[in-house]
Design a protein around this motif. Structure first.
Motif, mmCIF file in Angstrom:
data_model
loop_
_atom_site.group_PDB
_atom_site.id
_atom_site.type_symbol
_atom_site.label_atom_id
_atom_site.label_comp_id
_atom_site.label_asym_id
_atom_site.label_seq_id
_atom_site.Cartn_x
_atom_site.Cartn_y
_atom_site.Cartn_z
ATOM 1 N N ALA A 87 0.846 -1.198 0.000
ATOM 2 C CA ALA A 87 0.000 0.000 0.000
ATOM 3 C C ALA A 87 0.875 1.240 0.000
ATOM 4 C CB ALA A 87 -0.928 0.010 1.215
ATOM 5 N N SER A 88 0.343 2.330 -0.515
ATOM 6 C CA SER A 88 1.060 3.607 -0.497
ATOM 7 C C SER A 88 0.061 4.746 -0.473
ATOM 8 C CB SER A 88 1.976 3.740 -1.716
ATOM 9 O OG SER A 88 1.225 3.817 -2.913
ATOM 10 N N VAL A 89 0.492 5.860 0.101
ATOM 11 C CA VAL A 89 -0.269 7.102 0.047
ATOM 12 C C VAL A 89 0.618 8.123 -0.653
ATOM 13 C CG1 VAL A 89 -1.660 6.669 2.089
ATOM 14 C CG2 VAL A 89 0.558 7.766 2.341
ATOM 15 N N PHE A 90 0.007 9.028 -1.409
ATOM 16 C CA PHE A 90 0.810 9.983 -2.164
ATOM 17 C C PHE A 90 0.111 11.333 -2.225
ATOM 18 C CE2 PHE A 90 -1.927 7.850 -5.224
ATOM 19 C CZ PHE A 90 -2.450 8.893 -5.972
ATOM 20 N N SER A 91 0.908 12.349 -2.460
ATOM 21 C CA SER A 91 0.407 13.707 -2.662
ATOM 22 C C SER A 91 1.339 14.394 -3.639
ATOM 23 C CB SER A 91 0.371 14.481 -1.340
ATOM 24 O OG SER A 91 -0.030 15.826 -1.544
ATOM 25 N N TYR A 92 0.783 15.005 -4.680
ATOM 26 C CA TYR A 92 1.647 15.704 -5.642
ATOM 27 C C TYR A 92 1.077 17.065 -6.007
ATOM 28 C CZ TYR A 92 -1.399 14.154 -9.575
ATOM 29 O OH TYR A 92 -2.444 13.927 -10.423
ATOM 30 N N LYS A 93 1.974 17.930 -6.446
ATOM 31 C CA LYS A 93 1.618 19.248 -6.968
ATOM 32 C C LYS A 93 2.288 19.408 -8.322
ATOM 33 C CE LYS A 93 1.015 21.429 -2.442
ATOM 34 N NZ LYS A 93 1.426 22.539 -1.538
ATOM 35 N N PHE A 94 1.480 19.669 -9.333
ATOM 36 C CA PHE A 94 1.955 19.754 -10.714
ATOM 37 C C PHE A 94 1.888 21.201 -11.190
ATOM 38 C CE2 PHE A 94 2.715 16.046 -13.519
ATOM 39 C CZ PHE A 94 3.310 16.718 -14.581
ATOM 40 N N THR A 95 2.959 21.665 -11.792
ATOM 41 C CA THR A 95 3.022 23.017 -12.343
ATOM 42 C C THR A 95 3.134 22.946 -13.859
ATOM 43 O OG1 THR A 95 4.166 23.775 -10.352
ATOM 44 C CG2 THR A 95 4.253 25.208 -12.276
ATOM 45 N N ASN A 96 2.306 23.734 -14.558
ATOM 46 C CA ASN A 96 2.334 23.822 -16.024
ATOM 47 C C ASN A 96 2.041 22.486 -16.708
ATOM 48 O OD1 ASN A 96 2.999 26.582 -16.050
ATOM 49 N ND2 ASN A 96 5.185 26.114 -15.887
ATOM 50 N N LEU A 97 1.082 21.744 -16.191
ATOM 51 C CA LEU A 97 0.694 20.497 -16.848
ATOM 52 C C LEU A 97 0.060 20.817 -18.195
ATOM 53 C CD1 LEU A 97 0.346 17.451 -16.865
ATOM 54 C CD2 LEU A 97 -1.821 17.740 -15.689
ATOM 55 N N GLN A 98 0.632 20.274 -19.269
ATOM 56 C CA GLN A 98 0.134 20.530 -20.623
ATOM 57 C C GLN A 98 -0.974 19.538 -20.952
ATOM 58 O OE1 GLN A 98 3.668 20.137 -22.977
ATOM 59 N NE2 GLN A 98 4.789 21.640 -21.762
ATOM 60 N N SER A 99 -2.085 20.051 -21.458
ATOM 61 C CA SER A 99 -3.187 19.179 -21.844
ATOM 62 C C SER A 99 -3.900 19.776 -23.051
ATOM 63 C CB SER A 99 -4.174 18.991 -20.682
ATOM 64 O OG SER A 99 -4.698 20.236 -20.266
ATOM 65 N N LEU A 100 -4.591 18.939 -23.781
ATOM 66 C CA LEU A 100 -5.282 19.360 -24.990
ATOM 67 C C LEU A 100 -6.731 19.700 -24.656
ATOM 68 C CD1 LEU A 100 -4.503 19.558 -28.026
ATOM 69 C CD2 LEU A 100 -5.702 17.397 -28.345
ATOM 70 N N SER A 101 -7.158 20.899 -25.039
ATOM 71 C CA SER A 101 -8.527 21.340 -24.780
ATOM 72 C C SER A 101 -9.157 21.861 -26.058
ATOM 73 C CB SER A 101 -8.547 22.445 -23.710
ATOM 74 O OG SER A 101 -8.120 21.958 -22.466
ATOM 75 N N LEU A 102 -10.464 21.655 -26.171
ATOM 76 C CA LEU A 102 -11.208 22.209 -27.294
ATOM 77 C C LEU A 102 -11.604 23.634 -26.949
ATOM 78 C CD1 LEU A 102 -12.269 21.276 -30.073
ATOM 79 C CD2 LEU A 102 -14.458 20.832 -28.969
ATOM 80 N N VAL A 103 -11.087 24.588 -27.732
ATOM 81 C CA VAL A 103 -11.306 26.006 -27.457
ATOM 82 C C VAL A 103 -12.264 26.567 -28.496
ATOM 83 C CG1 VAL A 103 -10.200 28.263 -27.238
ATOM 84 C CG2 VAL A 103 -9.014 26.208 -26.449
ATOM 85 N N ALA A 104 -13.350 27.185 -28.044
ATOM 86 C CA ALA A 104 -14.332 27.766 -28.962
ATOM 87 C C ALA A 104 -13.706 28.931 -29.716
ATOM 88 C CB ALA A 104 -15.552 28.236 -28.189
ATOM 89 N N GLY A 105 -14.072 29.059 -30.991
ATOM 90 C CA GLY A 105 -13.566 30.173 -31.788
ATOM 91 C C GLY A 105 -12.075 30.117 -31.992
ATOM 92 N N GLY A 106 -11.552 28.905 -32.202
ATOM 93 C CA GLY A 106 -10.112 28.756 -32.339
ATOM 94 C C GLY A 106 -9.565 29.196 -33.670
ATOM 95 N N ASN A 107 -10.419 29.655 -34.603
ATOM 96 C CA ASN A 107 -9.936 30.132 -35.899
ATOM 97 C C ASN A 107 -10.848 31.252 -36.380
ATOM 98 O OD1 ASN A 107 -12.258 28.724 -36.963
ATOM 99 N ND2 ASN A 107 -11.074 26.856 -36.652
ATOM 100 N N SER A 108 -10.697 31.641 -37.629
ATOM 101 C CA SER A 108 -11.323 32.878 -38.099
ATOM 102 C C SER A 108 -12.841 32.816 -38.157
ATOM 103 C CB SER A 108 -10.783 33.225 -39.497
ATOM 104 O OG SER A 108 -11.069 32.187 -40.420
#
Length: 806
Positions: A605-626
């Protein structure tokens, strides 16, 4: 065997209380080993017993892979709690571990989950989802592994170990036949070549017709056509030097993943309603499939050569790994789920990639310390063409939905009034983004296990990394010969000035219409239309780890660790000039590994805790083009998580083995506002809180002169934790007919008979035994056309397997 139940309960309670947690959590599935405590792994670049490695890890054995009829990592999805492998697009797989992953398909970013085959980094796209071929075991290491594995293992590492040649002759073959036209084989031959050399050759092939059928054409989708080979030469050179030279090849050629529409097909001459209404969505598990992507295909050709040298010097051992990898891939897929030209859209990802890797390592040990040191170099040259294909009919629908301006309908009517012989509909339209990446990575690292006392070890490690990345974008203007011809004719006869003079449009509207016809609309290309736009950046990082383990008894070990993970910065392939800072994670972990030999029980068994900075992920952004069509962009966010893992493996009698593994994780955003303006601070990222797997394996001996074995396994993944942006991203949705993001379950079973010496056998197997089907993702990339679509899980797969060896 008579068991003292009270002693067993007390032992289990003590082991759990020693971890400081009350609950379930961690990995483990190695049912294939009679003495599961003695499984040897190389998780710390050393050969160690799995129970002696103070890392949360799970081992997948070759027998386990066979019993699941698994062909690659995505086929065992769900059986390693905390690990998710989405192989819906095998040339663009998606890995997450403990909720951390990057779904980006572009060559400008890396994955924080490192995939390694015999110590060689396999990237995140074409080389990351290889067919299982003569695999000895798979080690899944949770938490940052950057000190030993490198920069792209901030979330963890997946280490695939293949079998080496031996001095004994061996020949094995397996063949499977199943529903949906499934045909599978794998074979191995191991040949001794005198006293000092041996050759091992393996081959694997998988073919399936497909379990989805296009209602209009009868074309099969979700099939399989994949084969691969590996050859490894072992040479025992003088002075105890071992040389291994291996070559591997894989070829994949399938139909691309289908876009399964959720809308009722529109009547002839009509268009889908816009915006689409989820209350009217049909169940994609039951509705018809219509895909019409021209040139629909997903294919990959992969080749790799690896040279490994091991030379002992008495006081230390020298290891060298030299590796070359190259692949070409193409993935052209439907993006609208219809067979109507008025809503047609397909995308293509065309990529070629070449990598070189060189690593030198020196290791040794004595009574005081077990140490290693190394240097590594990695070079990657990648080219990618991201392509969008549509027709003027589709653009007419888009312009009408987004701006209320059906450009081509208006122009066609006006052209007919003027008697102009021009064709405005049915013209193809293609836009491209060409990217090139030239990346180099250098590292120096060291790791030492200090034996402070007979019971206490202190591990200290550090890696110094430097990454250099040069990247370019080139997006020439759209390609549409038919529209060019129409514009030439319009200009020749003064068509647009005539419309302005007649008062049909204003000068500004005429200019806008010409711009909509003459320029790219779907791929943002400002600044890179005439020539590539290039940039170069470099990053340096220092990633340490400190780990203390205490052996209460020879069979019970407690440990605690602090480690840092790092992933280099990068670029968004579809956003010219974009730059992303490196990812960093600090992980704090404590755990226990115990082997209760009197009860044939292992509890980890293990317990863990992490803090992530600048995690890159892909998102669908509205109005991403002209023109406002949603576009995928890489975004960065800070995240935090707390959780625990537990693994229990019990063999109450020689014939019966049982296991339970589970993980709990509470993952949230920290101070994050999405690109669409939604504040997601302290909201869940989406990772399910619970995932678990359980199963048993029982063998009856002396049955018809052989052995009868039954294996039953079950995997559970909890519901997606939705946030305020989950519906837009397609991760959550509730409709009258189906739900996206619900909990998922899967049961797999196998019953097989083998002869007394196990030289041949036959088995019946079933994957997804109870035919559980789920809608697990919605794509809104074509929502502006009124055509969102979904992806669904596979149905029940059954078959028969024949095995023989000598």
């Amino acid at each position: 065997m008579k068991m003292n139940k009270r002693k067993l309960v007390i032992s289990i309670s003590q082991a759990l209380l020693g971890t400081g947690i009350a609950g379930l959590g961690m990995p483990g599935m190695a049912l294939a080993d009679d003495d599961i405590a003695t499984v040897v792994v190389t998780a710390q670049s050393r050969s160690q017993s799995a129970q002696a490695v103070p890392i949360a890890m799970q081992i997948l054995s070759a027998e386990q892979i066979s019993k699941l009829a698994a062909t690659n990592l995505s086929a065992i999805n769900g059986y390693i709690p905390g690990l998710n492998v989405d192989g819906n697009q095998p040339t663009q797989p998606y890995y997450t571990l403990r909720g951390i992953g990057t779904s980006d398909f572009g060559i400008g970013t890396d994955s924080p989950v490192g995939v390694y085959v015999d110590g060689v980094y396999s990237g995140k796209t074409g080389g990351a989802l290889m067919t299982f071929n003569d695999v000895q075991r798979v080690e899944v290491l949770k938490g940052p592994q950057g000190t030993l594995f490198g920069r792209n293992s901030a979330a963890g590492a997946i280490s695939i170990i293949t079998k080496e040649p031996t001095q004994a002759f061996e020949a094995d073959i397996n063949a499977r036949l199943g529903n949906y036209g499934t045909k599978y084989f794998d074979g191995v031959i191991n040949l001794p070549l005198g006293d000092q050399a041996a050759l091992r050759f393996s081959a694997v092939g998988s073919k399936r017709d497909g379990w989805l059928t296009d209602a209009a054409t009868g074309q099969k989708y979700k099939g399989d056509n994949d084969w691969g080979t590996r050859a490894t030469l072992l040479f025992n050179a003088p002075a105890q030097t071992k040389v291994l030279l291996s070559w591997e090849h894989e070829f994949l050629n399938n139909k691309a993943r289908p876009a399964i529409s959720m809308i009722t097909p529109a009547a002839p001459g009509a268009l889908p309603s816009f915006p689409s209404d989820p209350a009217t969505y049909v169940d994609p598990r039951k509705g018809p499939l219509y895909n019409d992507a021209v040139g629909n295909r997903e294919a990959k050709k992969f080749d790799g050569v690896t040279l490994r040298i091991e030379k002992p010097f008495g006081w230390a051992t020298f290891n060298s790994t030299t590796a070359y990898r190259h692949f070409n891939s193409v993935n052209r897929e439907d993006e609208d789920g219809t067979n109507r030209i008025e809503t047609y859209l397909d995308t293509a990802n065309i990529e070629n990639n070449t990598t070189w890797q060189q690593e030198f390592k020196l290791s040794g040990k004595n009574d005081m310390v077990d140490w290693l040191a190394g240097i590594s170099y990695f070079s990657e040259k990648a080219n990618q063409n991201s392509q969008v294909n549509t027709y003027t009919d589709s653009l007419n629908t888009l312009f009408n939905n987004v701006a209320g301006l059906p450009v081509y309908s208006l122009l066609d009517g006006a052209a007919q009034q003027f008697g102009l012989p021009v064709k405005l509909f049915g013209n193809s339209w293609q836009e491209n983004m060409f990217n090139r990446g030239d990346n180099k990575a250098y590292a120096v690292y060291g790791d030492a296990i200090w034996h402070l006392t007979p019971k206490i070890n202190l591990t200290t490690g550090i890696r110094f990394s430097r990454d250099e990345k040069e990247f370019s974008w080139y997006a020439p203007n759209r390609v549409s010969p038919g529209v060019d011809g129409a514009l030439a004719l319009f200009n020749q006869v003064g068509f647009f000035p005539g419309l302005v003079q007649a008062g049909a449009v204003s000068p500004e509207q005429a200019a806008m219409i010409q711009a909509l016809m003459g320029n790219s609309q779907l791929v943002a290309n400002a600044g890179a239309t005439l020539a590539p736009y290039s940039t170069k950046r470099s990053w340096n990082d220092t990633s340490p780890r400190v780990l203390l383990d205490y052996h209460l008894t020879p069979d019970v070990m407690f440990y605690g660790s602090v480690s840092k993970g790092y992933q280099s910065g990068g670029y968004n392939t579809l956003q010219i000039g974009s730059k992303y800072d490196p990812e960093q994670v600090w992980n704090y972990e404590a755990g226990v590994k115990s082997n209760l030999r009197d009860y044939h029980l292992i509890l980890n068994a293990s317990v863990f805790s992490y803090k992530f900075t600048n995690l890159q992920s892909l998102s669908l952004v509205a109005g991403g083009n002209s023109v406002g069509v949603p576009a995928y962009q890489v975004v960065s966010s800070d995240q935090k998580a707390n959780g625990f893992d537990l693994e229990a493996r019990w063999q109450p009698m020689p014939a019966l083995r049982m296991y339970l593994t589970t993980e709990y994780i509470d993952q949230k955003y920290k101070g994050y506002v999405a690109n669409d303006g939604i504040n997601l601070s302290n909201q869940p990222v989406g990772t399910p809180k619970w995932s678990a797997a359980t199963g048993f394996d029982y063998t009856w001996h002396n049955v018809a002169g052989g052995h009868l074995n039954l294996t039953l396994q079950h995997a559970y993944t909890g519901p997606t934790r939705c946030n305020d942006d989950s519906v837009a991203q397609g991760a959550c949705l509730s409709t009258p007919r189906f739900t996206v993001g619900s909990a998922m379950q899967r049961t797999d079973g196998r019953i097989g008979w083998s002869n007394e010496n196990q030289s041949w056998g036959v088995s019946l197997f079933a994957n997804n035994l109870f035919d559980k089907r789920y809608v697990y993702n919605v794509s809104n990339i074509t929502a502006s056309f009124g055509t969102p679509f979904a992806s669904i899980t596979a149905p029940r797969m059954v078959g028969i397997e024949f095995r023989a060896s000598m």
